[in-house]
Design a protein around this motif. Structure first.
Motif, PDB file in Angstrom:
ATOM      1  N   ASP A 155       3.304 -20.287  20.113  1.00  0.00           N
ATOM      2  CA  ASP A 155       2.595 -19.144  20.703  1.00  0.00           C
ATOM      3  C   ASP A 155       1.447 -19.670  21.563  1.00  0.00           C
ATOM      4  O   ASP A 155       1.292 -20.886  21.711  1.00  0.00           O
ATOM      5  N   GLU A 156       0.653 -18.764  22.103  1.00  0.00           N
ATOM      6  CA  GLU A 156      -0.372 -19.156  23.054  1.00  0.00           C
ATOM      7  C   GLU A 156      -1.316 -20.218  22.473  1.00  0.00           C
ATOM      8  O   GLU A 156      -1.723 -21.149  23.151  1.00  0.00           O
ATOM      9  N   THR A 159      -0.716 -22.328  19.726  1.00  0.00           N
ATOM     10  CA  THR A 159      -0.117 -23.598  19.310  1.00  0.00           C
ATOM     11  C   THR A 159       0.574 -24.325  20.458  1.00  0.00           C
ATOM     12  O   THR A 159       1.011 -25.464  20.300  1.00  0.00           O
ATOM     13  N   MET A 160       0.670 -23.642  21.598  1.00  0.00           N
ATOM     14  CA  MET A 160       1.383 -24.204  22.749  1.00  0.00           C
ATOM     15  C   MET A 160       0.927 -25.623  23.101  1.00  0.00           C
ATOM     16  O   MET A 160       1.754 -26.550  23.113  1.00  0.00           O
ATOM     17  N   SER A 197      10.274 -20.760  26.790  1.00  0.00           N
ATOM     18  CA  SER A 197       9.170 -20.506  25.856  1.00  0.00           C
ATOM     19  C   SER A 197       7.879 -20.188  26.613  1.00  0.00           C
ATOM     20  O   SER A 197       7.082 -19.361  26.177  1.00  0.00           O
ATOM     21  N   ARG A 250       8.070 -16.615  27.585  1.00  0.00           N
ATOM     22  CA  ARG A 250       7.841 -15.749  26.422  1.00  0.00           C
ATOM     23  C   ARG A 250       6.356 -15.692  26.062  1.00  0.00           C
ATOM     24  O   ARG A 250       5.778 -14.625  25.856  1.00  0.00           O
ATOM     25  N   VAL A 251       5.722 -16.872  26.037  1.00  0.00           N
ATOM     26  CA  VAL A 251       4.301 -16.915  25.698  1.00  0.00           C
ATOM     27  C   VAL A 251       3.475 -16.142  26.745  1.00  0.00           C
ATOM     28  O   VAL A 251       2.554 -15.408  26.414  1.00  0.00           O
ATOM     29  N   GLU A 273       3.869 -12.487  26.130  1.00  0.00           N
ATOM     30  CA  GLU A 273       3.061 -12.106  24.967  1.00  0.00           C
ATOM     31  C   GLU A 273       1.590 -12.025  25.341  1.00  0.00           C
ATOM     32  O   GLU A 273       0.878 -11.102  24.958  1.00  0.00           O
ATOM     33  N   ARG A 322      -0.804  -8.860  25.289  1.00  0.00           N
ATOM     34  CA  ARG A 322      -2.044  -8.871  24.519  1.00  0.00           C
ATOM     35  C   ARG A 322      -3.221  -8.510  25.425  1.00  0.00           C
ATOM     36  O   ARG A 322      -4.095  -7.757  25.067  1.00  0.00           O
TER      37      ARG A 322
END
Ligand code: C2E
Ligand code: CA
Ligand code: CA
Length: 597
Positions: free
Chosen positions: A13-14, A16-17, A145, A148-149, A152, A156
């Protein structure tokens, strides 16, 4: 290796990227035996590539010139990659005085590159077709990915920001305040509620885009005036909330609010026309441990006070404010039912002739017998009634019930020569069926118009004046008497007296109170009495508390009076005793305290 990377990226995700990508890069450079790997994203709007992660980390200067690299920037190492959709290999070229070989694989999404996966090796290096095929697969995993991030993150952002001003919204505010107010964090934490004035008016006269322009203007001016780390939030239609980054007490927060208010009084130009606007600001301060919602509620209450009081548009929350608003809210919610379920009562205060104590009139004064708060006086709820459209209902209730009581006394042989005085609010005077209601009440109880006097204050607004005139003249046709209450406290007093069909003037109790201490007030009272005589009006002194005041009024030629010296307002049963004798004993002698002779 590809499956392992695929599963690692699936969970990213943003947050842990960057570390996940670093791990992937580390695996890849070990696998391909190269020296350096990086991932960059392409920002089409900024026309730049932005570093996402690299491995091994360079000891980069701050700011890192490789962080954001614009496509049109001179000497850009990413010059050639703007439109790249296939892997690009460069063989041994001089790069910072070293011969390096590099491979750049674009992250392609829907035919467009959204990022770059790159590797660097010192000296010569040839990539096999198979290796490049693996890299292309990995690049496409990365592209998926990243997309996708990004989605997201955008979602947000949308849910935590206000689209119009780009400021964080109330969701963000609650999260942020929650952290700032966590027990043990430094405090106090100030919250400033900034309310924009007249936005509705702008929206309805100049259109919504004009309103939007103003909101954006406020947002950017707030940003300019505040420090970078101060939280600025669009909180609702016409409200913003500011939470200063550094701890702040009431005093500093109020200073900041005044500064902001000053900086926000301006205007925007819309279609060549300057539209000015202003703000009010409510200030509250919370200490760590407080709930965010409580602090915001307090700031909002302070804003309500800032909007209503003579506070220069800035108000700080206090406990008294809280009690006031809490009571006002309670009253607003419950007054309507109080009117209908007989929680209201009338007390009566007599007016006497100071020369002989004879009862001349009784004034009906409304109270609210509240189940938990005791007997509430009208000053607390009459104003609320006026602002919540309950003025008519309350007024009608008073007239009906006062007339009923009065008629009952008369039937039982009391009060035959007495006048009933009833207060009417300015709102009632401009209400369309007020006269009808009065007429109905008189008829229903068989009362003569001239035994009833309506008391009005001078504070009828100018726009309503002609309507008030009509009402008063209509009341005159019913023979109802009219008194001007609280005389001397309003303006236009003289012109009113000439223009309105008035019978009586009641000198406001504040003048009577100071009659013997202030020569100015004595002079005012003297001139009011002179004026009344000149116009042929009855004159009454209100709020007579001392024998001295009563004597002075008599000396000045005013013999009708009402006040605690004679008696306080009393419930109907108690006033009956006075109506029975028609005489109230009181002394005009100065009472010597404590000594009996
Ligand atoms: P007001 O019409 O000027 O009524 C006189 C007020 O002065 C009453 O307060 C009375 O208790 C108080 N008062 C009388 N004598 C003295 C005195 O010697 N010293 C002092 N300090 N005060 C004295 P109350 O009953 O609290 O009423 C306050 C105001 O509320 C009234 O002022 C009137 O403007 C309004 N009000 C009362 N009843 C009604 C009503 O039925 N309808 C409307 N629209 N307003 C009402
Ligand atoms: Ca009155
Ligand atoms: Ca009065």
């Amino acid at each position: 290796m590809v499956t392992q990377i695929a599963s690692e990226l699936a969970a990213v995700d943003e947050v842990t990227m960057p570390t996940t990508i670093e791990r992937v890069l580390a695996d890849l450079i070990a696998h391909f035996d190269v020296d350096f790997g990086y991932l960059r994203r392409i920002d089409r709007e900024r026309k730049a590539t932005i570093l996402v992660a690299e491995w091994p980390r360079r000891s980069a200067p701050d700011p890192d010139p490789l962080n954001v690299v614009y496509f049109d920037q001179a000497y850009s190492p990413f010059h050639a990659v703007e439109k790249l959709t296939e892997p690009m290999l460069t063989s041994a070229e001089s790069y910072f005085d070293q011969y390096v070989t590099s491979a750049v694989v674009p992250l392609v999404m829907h035919g467009d590159s959204i990022g770059l996966l790159g590797f660097v090796k010192h000296g010569d290096w040839a990539w096999s077709r198979q290796e490049l095929a693996v890299l292309t697969v990995i690049a496409s995993l990365l592209a998926q990915s990243q997309a996708r991030v990004d989605t997201e993150a955008r979602l947000r952002h949308l849910s935590t920001h206000d689209e119009l001003t780009e400021l964080p919204n109330h969701h963000s505010l609650f999260g942020y305040l929650g952290q700032r107010l966590r027990a043990g964090r430094p405090g106090p934490v100030a919250a400033l509620c900034v309310g924009l004035n007249g936005l509705k008016l702008v929206n309805s006269y100049l259109g919504r885009t004009a309103g939007d322009d103003i909101l954006r203007d406020v947002a950017s001016r707030l940003r300019e005036q505040l420090e970078l780390n101060d939280m600025i939030v669009r909180f609702g239609g016409d409200e913003f909330v500011v939470v200063p980054n550094r701890p702040m007490d009431n005093y500093s927060a109020e200073l900041l609010a005044s500064r902001i208010k000053h900086g926000l009084s301006g205007g925007v130009t819309i279609d060549g026309e300057t539209v000015s606007y202003g703000v009010d600001i409510g200030v509250a301060v919370g200490i760590p441990g407080d709930a965010p919602a409580d602090v915001l509620r307090r700031a909002d209450l302070a804003l309500r006070a800032a909007k209503t009081q003579d506070s220069n548009g800035v108000a700080v929350f206090t406990d008294t404010l809280y009690e006031q608003f809490e009571l006002a809210d309670h009253i607003t919610l419950n007054l309507r039912s109080a009117v209908s379920d007989n929680s209201l009562v009338l007390h009566y205060q007599p007016e006497v002739d100071l020369r002989n104590g004879r009862v001349l009139a009784v004034e009906a004064l409304v109270r609210w017998q509240h189940p938990t708060r005791g007997l509430l006086l009208p000053d607390i709820f009459v104003g609320v009634a006026e602002t919540t459209k309950l003025a008519d209902e309350l007024g009608n209730w008073v007239i009906r019930n006062a007339c009923a009581q009065f008629a009952d006394w008369r039937r039982r042989g009391f009060a035959s020569d007495v006048v009933l005085r009833v207060n009417a609010s300015p709102k009632q005077l401009t209400s369309p069926n007020f006269v009808e209601r009065v007429e109905q009440a008189l008829r229903e109880h068989g009362l003569n118009g001239n035994s009833v006097c309506l008391e009005i204050t001078e504070n009828v607004s100018v726009e309503d004046l002609s309507r008030a005139h009509m009402t008063l003249h209509a009341l005159k046709r019913l023979n109802v008497q009219i008194a001007i209450d609280d005389f001397g406290t309003g303006y236009n007093t003289l012109s009113h007296l000439k223009a309105l069909p008035v019978d009586t003037v009641k000198i406001d109790r504040s003048f009577v109170k100071r009659l013997n201490n202030s020569p100015e007030d004595r002079a005012i009272v003297e001139s009011i009495i002179g004026l009344a005589h000149e116009f042929g009006l009855e004159i009454i002194g209100e709020g007579v508390e001392t024998a001295e005041a009563a004597r002075t009024l008599l000396d000045l030629g005013c013999h009708r009076a009402q006040g605690f010296l004679i008696t306080r307002p009393l419930p109907a049963e108690e006033i009956e005793a006075h109506l029975n004798t028609m005489q109230i004993p009181f002394s005009l002698e100065h009472r010597r305290s404590g000594r009996s002779e």
